[in-house]
Write an enzyme that holds these catalytic residues in place. Structure first.
Site: not given
Length: 418
Positions: A27, A121-122
């Protein structure tokens, strides 16, 4: 955006016991804010709010410096500025975030083909099959963190565990810029003291229902009578929570995730009472959603709308279409039909349109008659004109001359469909 501010952070060393682990959850730390700092190093160390500066918009993300004042995602920017008056407001640059996201995902895929992106983003990674190439799961996690830092210039946090659920919880505990390894044998000890709100999939309403019955930790879920859990959250979610509380999670990495939705929202500078104006805005947003669908080669099976009133109460409505479509007129008609079902007539702060249950365009073929043939031809011509001359040159006639000072702040909401 994660809600944590970095306090209570727990991390492991590279040589931590990772026996029985295979899943990484990676993350990025305060991703939007980190990209803005990457592009403007003068922002480093400042409390940053990513959002429109008019005070009517909501926070898209915030740096850890701002989060320590209580700033959170989806909070009105005006409220965020009251909490952190020294914060710097930075307009979001979504195309730039997508660009950096592609760099990060490419690094993940250089280690293993088993990568499941959850958002820009993860992602989850299964590294069981690449241990001979790269080392143990914790060593791979350390390599990934180093490469993201060196090659992209931002930081990430990694949870290493035997299951997706525990890996995701571990990465949250390790933020920012950390790694937490939970060996398979340590799973229950790790889970037991964690609050029920920390469980992946437990929303605010479910958490409140559990806490009202004295069920506050994951251990409490394991110890609670099944009848109590069923009454609190329903039988289906109750059974799922018991499994997760015991460390049981059979979900595997899905490398072919189907895109779920494409949407656009608009926050008005002034609350709007004019329902005819709002119907026009829903149609305009539907046109934008449809254009994105056509560019990506998708059709929508369901249309949903979001309406947020001046007291911040938000209503959502959805409708399954008779036939999947990427025609803006059809999506707009459905959006307005949903809007008419809302009886509340208070001033409106925000409206949004979303296309859901996406599938590849043309998958069902066309019948003998195509009711949308004319609109399909018109919108195809619009697509061609936009491609040649840009978005600003083409609009519906009803939208011309509507510069009434509404000062709308538009928030594109799309999940990987670009």
């Amino acid at each position: 955006m994660g809600q944590g501010d970095g306090r209570g952070r727990t991390v492991s060393s590279v040589d931590a016991d990772d026996t029985g682990t295979r899943i990484l959850h990676v993350d990025m730390d305060a991703f939007y804010a980190a990209v803005e700092v990457l592009d403007d190093p003068g922002l480093r160390g400042l409390p940053l709010i990513i959002g429109a500066p008019d005070g009517r918009s909501v926070v898209s993300s915030a740096s850890y410096e701002a989060r320590r004042y209580g700033v959170r995602a989806a909070m009105p920017v005006a409220q965020a500025m009251r909490l952190c008056p020294t914060a710097r407001i930075v307009m979001p640059h979504f195309h730039r975030y997508q660009e950096v996201s592609r760099q990060v995902m490419a690094i993940f895929e250089s280690f293993t083909p088993l990568v499941e992106p959850l958002s820009v983003d993860e992602a989850f990674l299964d590294v069981q099959g690449v241990r001979r190439l790269w080392g143990s799961p914790s060593q791979i996690a350390a390599l990934i963190r180093a490469r993201v830092s060196e090659e992209v210039g931002i930081t990430c946090s990694v949870g290493v565990a035997a299951t997706k659920h525990v890996a995701k919880m571990a990465s949250t505990v390790a933020k920012p810029d950390g790694m937490l390894v939970v060996a398979a044998a340590d799973t229950l000890d790790f889970l037991s003291p964690r609050p029920v709100r920390a469980m992946w999939g437990v929303g605010p309403k479910a958490a409140e229902a559990l806490e009202a019955r004295g069920i506050r930790t994951i251990k409490d879920i394991r110890d609670a009578p099944s009848e109590m859990l069923d009454r609190a959250v329903g039988a289906a979610l109750s059974a799922r929570l018991v499994q997760l509380a015991r460390g049981q999670d059979a979900r595997v990495i899905e490398t072919d995730r189907v895109e779920k939705s494409v949407g656009h929202e608009e926050t008005f500078e002034h609350d709007i009472l004019d329902r005819e104006f709002l119907r026009g805005e829903l149609l305009r947003l539907a046109d934008r959603v449809a254009a994105r669908l056509r560019r990506a080669g998708w059709e929508a099976g369901t249309v949903s709308i979001k309406v947020r009133f001046d007291d911040f109460r938000t209503l959502n409505r959805s409708q399954t279409l008779a036939e999947p479509t990427a025609v803006g007129q059809r999506i707009g008609e459905s959006a307005n039909a949903l809007f008419e079902q809302i009886e509340r007539r208070d001033p409106v702060r925000l409206v949004g349109v979303r296309a859901e249950k996406l599938r590849p365009a043309g998958g069902g073929g066309l019948g003998l008659w195509d009711d949308d043939e004319d609109w399909r031809r018109v919108e195809g011509a619009v697509d061609d004109a936009v491609a040649r001359f840009g978005n600003a040159t083409i609009t519906r006639a009803r939208h011309l001359g509507r510069d009434d000072g509404r000062g709308a702040v538009q928030h594109p909401k799309a999940h990987g469909v670009d």
